[in-house]
Write an enzyme that holds these catalytic residues in place. Structure first.
Site, mmCIF file in Angstrom:
data_model
loop_
_atom_site.group_PDB
_atom_site.id
_atom_site.type_symbol
_atom_site.label_atom_id
_atom_site.label_comp_id
_atom_site.label_asym_id
_atom_site.label_seq_id
_atom_site.Cartn_x
_atom_site.Cartn_y
_atom_site.Cartn_z
ATOM 1 N N ASP A 126 0.864 -1.180 0.000
ATOM 2 C CA ASP A 126 0.000 0.000 0.000
ATOM 3 C C ASP A 126 0.898 1.227 0.000
ATOM 4 O OD1 ASP A 126 -2.415 -1.396 0.068
ATOM 5 O OD2 ASP A 126 -2.465 -1.459 2.256
ATOM 6 N N ASP A 175 -7.010 -1.528 -4.575
ATOM 7 C CA ASP A 175 -8.081 -1.144 -3.649
ATOM 8 C C ASP A 175 -9.035 -0.146 -4.304
ATOM 9 O OD1 ASP A 175 -6.809 -2.700 -1.716
ATOM 10 O OD2 ASP A 175 -5.755 -0.985 -0.851
#
Length: 177
Positions: A123, A139
């Site tokens: 991330d 995401d």
């Protein structure tokens, strides 16, 4: 005619899938190269920051360390999404559904690849201004795909629009050809 609609649906969906997956993989690769073990990169002061995070959980790092669980769940949901994709009628008016399901699947597969290869998901996008959890392109794909899918199902299509044709109807139309 129906056969060409199926081919077109699959080709367009495959292109969208590959592009989403490619962009996810590329941005994660760039995050590893440019952000891992380095200072955050501020795009907008007190707003948007690129940072590196290895997430072994889900959103908000829930269920951290449960990679095998997420791998299994992702595979199951991906199969379900793929089955729904195959059952949608090959008509132009259902294109938004194809796109939503394709984008969701691409995001799921993007994070699945990370979990299988690394045991965690990379991330790197952080909205500091609202202290939102760090996330990635996969995401974004899953979230936008689900949001638009819900909107389309609630406001664009009736439940009868999504009924799959019965075998007898298929046989009748095949005999008419």
């Amino acid at each position: 005619m129906k056969n060409s609609l199926y081919k077109k649906k699959y080709i367009i969906s495959l292109i969208i899938f590959v592009l989403c997956l490619f962009f996810d993989r590329l941005t994660k690769y760039l995050a590893v190269i440019n952000l891992k073990d380095k200072d955050d990169f501020v795009l907008i002061k007190d707003g948007l920051v690129l940072t590196y995070l290895e997430n072994t959980g889900a959103a908000f790092s829930m269920l951290s360390g449960k990679s095998l669980f997420f791998i299994i769940i992702t595979i199951v949901f991906s199969v379900i999404i793929f089955i729904f994709f195959l059952k949608i009628k090959p008509e132009r008016r259902y294109s938004p559904l194809y796109i939503c399901l394709t984008v969701i699947l691409a995001g799921a597969v993007g994070n699945l690849i990370d979990r299988i290869m690394n045991g965690y998901v990379v991330d790197f996008i952080y909205f500091q201004v609202i202290n939102f959890p760090v996330f990635n392109v996969a995401d974004i794909c899953v979230t936008l795909g689900v949001v638009f899918l819900i909107i389309f199902l609630l406001f664009k299509y009736r439940s009868t629009d999504l009924d799959t044709p019965k075998a007898s109807e298929d046989e009748g139309s095949a005999n008419d050809a």
